[in-house]
Design a protein around this motif. Structure first.
Motif, PDB file in Angstrom:
ATOM      1  N   ARG A   8      -2.332   8.281  -5.009  1.00 29.01           N
ATOM      2  CA  ARG A   8      -3.499   8.599  -4.064  1.00 29.01           C
ATOM      3  C   ARG A   8      -3.247   8.977  -3.512  1.00 29.01           C
ATOM      4  O   ARG A   8      -1.977   8.348  -2.558  1.00 29.01           O
ATOM      5  CB  ARG A   8      -3.761   6.676  -3.899  1.00 29.01           C
ATOM      6  CG  ARG A   8      -4.934   6.636  -3.391  1.00 29.01           C
ATOM      7  CD  ARG A   8      -6.274   4.984  -3.923  1.00 29.01           C
ATOM      8  NE  ARG A   8      -7.274   5.336  -3.053  1.00 29.01           N
ATOM      9  CZ  ARG A   8      -8.229   4.437  -3.604  1.00 29.01           C
ATOM     10  NH1 ARG A   8      -7.069   3.217  -4.100  1.00 29.01           N
ATOM     11  NH2 ARG A   8      -9.445   4.149  -3.053  1.00 29.01           N
ATOM     12  N   SER A   9      -3.466   9.769  -2.251  1.00 26.63           N
ATOM     13  CA  SER A   9      -3.525  10.101  -1.183  1.00 26.63           C
ATOM     14  C   SER A   9      -4.111   8.667   0.212  1.00 26.63           C
ATOM     15  O   SER A   9      -4.458   8.022  -0.233  1.00 26.63           O
ATOM     16  CB  SER A   9      -4.484  11.120  -0.889  1.00 26.63           C
ATOM     17  OG  SER A   9      -5.843  10.693  -0.551  1.00 26.63           O
ATOM     18  N   LEU A  10      -2.881   9.097   1.113  1.00 28.32           N
ATOM     19  CA  LEU A  10      -3.592   7.863   2.231  1.00 28.32           C
ATOM     20  C   LEU A  10      -3.774   9.034   3.542  1.00 28.32           C
ATOM     21  O   LEU A  10      -2.661   9.676   3.437  1.00 28.32           O
ATOM     22  CB  LEU A  10      -2.443   7.133   2.870  1.00 28.32           C
ATOM     23  CG  LEU A  10      -1.770   6.514   1.511  1.00 28.32           C
ATOM     24  CD1 LEU A  10      -1.018   5.969   1.706  1.00 28.32           C
ATOM     25  CD2 LEU A  10      -2.634   5.626   0.949  1.00 28.32           C
ATOM     26  N   ALA A  17      -2.436   0.558   7.551  1.00 30.44           N
ATOM     27  CA  ALA A  17      -2.625  -0.558   6.829  1.00 30.44           C
ATOM     28  C   ALA A  17      -2.250  -0.573   5.747  1.00 30.44           C
ATOM     29  O   ALA A  17      -2.176  -2.076   5.733  1.00 30.44           O
ATOM     30  CB  ALA A  17      -4.540  -0.177   6.886  1.00 30.44           C
ATOM     31  N   LEU A  18      -2.081  -0.292   5.282  1.00 30.13           N
ATOM     32  CA  LEU A  18      -0.971  -1.030   4.050  1.00 30.13           C
ATOM     33  C   LEU A  18       0.351  -1.545   4.040  1.00 30.13           C
ATOM     34  O   LEU A  18       0.653  -2.675   3.287  1.00 30.13           O
ATOM     35  CB  LEU A  18      -1.130   0.069   3.065  1.00 30.13           C
ATOM     36  CG  LEU A  18      -0.762  -0.342   1.874  1.00 30.13           C
ATOM     37  CD1 LEU A  18      -1.921  -1.435   0.636  1.00 30.13           C
ATOM     38  CD2 LEU A  18      -0.212   1.290   0.674  1.00 30.13           C
ATOM     39  N   LEU A  19       1.097  -0.830   5.076  1.00 30.20           N
ATOM     40  CA  LEU A  19       1.959  -0.953   5.646  1.00 30.20           C
ATOM     41  C   LEU A  19       2.260  -2.106   6.399  1.00 30.20           C
ATOM     42  O   LEU A  19       3.265  -3.096   5.826  1.00 30.20           O
ATOM     43  CB  LEU A  19       3.131  -0.007   6.776  1.00 30.20           C
ATOM     44  CG  LEU A  19       2.828   0.963   5.692  1.00 30.20           C
ATOM     45  CD1 LEU A  19       3.727   2.300   6.620  1.00 30.20           C
ATOM     46  CD2 LEU A  19       4.407   0.920   4.752  1.00 30.20           C
ATOM     47  N   LEU A  25      -2.894  -4.702  -1.592  1.00 29.89           N
ATOM     48  CA  LEU A  25      -2.400  -3.410  -1.966  1.00 29.89           C
ATOM     49  C   LEU A  25      -3.533  -3.220  -3.405  1.00 29.89           C
ATOM     50  O   LEU A  25      -4.342  -1.778  -3.271  1.00 29.89           O
ATOM     51  CB  LEU A  25      -0.885  -3.599  -2.652  1.00 29.89           C
ATOM     52  CG  LEU A  25      -0.700  -2.122  -4.116  1.00 29.89           C
ATOM     53  CD1 LEU A  25      -0.879  -0.879  -3.413  1.00 29.89           C
ATOM     54  CD2 LEU A  25       0.639  -2.598  -4.366  1.00 29.89           C
ATOM     55  N   GLU A  26      -4.042  -4.556  -3.671  1.00 32.31           N
ATOM     56  CA  GLU A  26      -4.645  -4.311  -5.113  1.00 32.31           C
ATOM     57  C   GLU A  26      -6.157  -3.910  -4.060  1.00 32.31           C
ATOM     58  O   GLU A  26      -7.011  -3.380  -5.383  1.00 32.31           O
ATOM     59  CB  GLU A  26      -4.985  -5.410  -5.860  1.00 32.31           C
ATOM     60  CG  GLU A  26      -6.137  -5.951  -6.881  1.00 32.31           C
ATOM     61  CD  GLU A  26      -5.420  -6.700  -7.762  1.00 32.31           C
ATOM     62  OE1 GLU A  26      -7.223  -7.379  -8.876  1.00 32.31           O
ATOM     63  OE2 GLU A  26      -5.381  -7.953  -7.503  1.00 32.31           O
ATOM     64  N   GLU A  27      -6.355  -4.986  -3.181  1.00 26.36           N
ATOM     65  CA  GLU A  27      -8.011  -4.596  -2.369  1.00 26.36           C
ATOM     66  C   GLU A  27      -8.029  -2.734  -2.125  1.00 26.36           C
ATOM     67  O   GLU A  27      -9.224  -2.690  -2.572  1.00 26.36           O
ATOM     68  CB  GLU A  27      -7.440  -5.417  -1.390  1.00 26.36           C
ATOM     69  CG  GLU A  27      -9.287  -5.066  -0.722  1.00 26.36           C
ATOM     70  CD  GLU A  27      -8.877  -5.739   0.826  1.00 26.36           C
ATOM     71  OE1 GLU A  27      -9.784  -5.281   1.292  1.00 26.36           O
ATOM     72  OE2 GLU A  27      -8.062  -7.016   0.726  1.00 26.36           O
ATOM     73  N   ALA A  80       6.327  -0.251   0.175  1.00 28.26           N
ATOM     74  CA  ALA A  80       4.568  -0.675   0.724  1.00 28.26           C
ATOM     75  C   ALA A  80       5.110  -2.229   0.774  1.00 28.26           C
ATOM     76  O   ALA A  80       4.360  -2.302   2.117  1.00 28.26           O
ATOM     77  CB  ALA A  80       3.651  -0.767   0.078  1.00 28.26           C
ATOM     78  N   GLY A  81       6.512  -2.817   0.450  1.00 29.24           N
ATOM     79  CA  GLY A  81       6.930  -4.448   1.754  1.00 29.24           C
ATOM     80  C   GLY A  81       6.176  -4.819   0.444  1.00 29.24           C
ATOM     81  O   GLY A  81       6.807  -4.599  -0.909  1.00 29.24           O
TER      82      GLY A  81
END
Length: 171
Positions: A8-10, A17-19, A25-27, A80-81
């Motif tokens: 998926r592009s980011l 926000a994801l980091l 992640l699921e959201e 991603a953590g």
């Protein structure tokens, strides 16, 4: 348990926000809108399902190693953590890495992929999903991998043209 791969592009805001909140992640993956991006940038997504490990093998000649950037399905980028373990793994490739990947994918020929395809060796190397010698349906695994590869080349090219980062999620 199936292990499926989604790319998926980011945008920069989505990446940040994801980091900052990897537990979301699921959201993020379920969000059809603008997760973490106040500008609401539309995203690109490619689901390569169970083909990820076969592609890794055809691109690098190895199940878990290989040279960057072609090893991107199983290595590289930024973790991603701490995501919940049942959600798998997620890594983020920065825009410069995506650009290098796009160039590298364009340099891989279909002939190279076809030469590397060896169902017996892939079975012996335990390449997921492990049905290379005896496919579960009438689908030709090699033709399916080549088709996914062509989609992957197009997709990564589109992400590159946007100057976006790339999320690689296997879960």
């Amino acid at each position: 348990m199936e292990m499926l791969c989604t790319l998926r592009s980011l945008t920069e805001a989505q990446r940040d926000a994801l980091l900052q909140a990897p537990q979301r992640l699921e959201e993020f993956l379920d969000d059809e809108e603008d997760f973490g991006d106040p500008k609401g940038g539309a995203f690109l997504e490619l689901d390569i399902g169970e083909a990820w490990h076969g592609l890794q093998y055809l691109l690098t000649g190895t199940p878990w190693e290989g040279k960057a950037p072609l090893d991107f399905l199983v290595r590289g980028g930024i973790e991603a953590g701490d995501i919940p373990s049942d959600e798998g793994t997620a890594r983020i490739l920065e825009p410069a890495q995506v650009k290098a990947l796009s160039v590298a994918l364009r340099e891989v020929s279909e002939d190279t992929l076809r030469r590397r395809y060896d169902p017996a060796e892939m079975q012996a190397q335990d390449i997921y999903p492990g049905t290379w010698e005896e496919p579960l349906d009438d689908t030709d695994p090699l033709e399916e991998l080549v088709s996914y590869f062509e989609e992957l080349q197009k997709f990564v090219g589109q992400v590159t043209r946007r100057g976006a980062a790339l999320l690689v999620h296997i879960g």
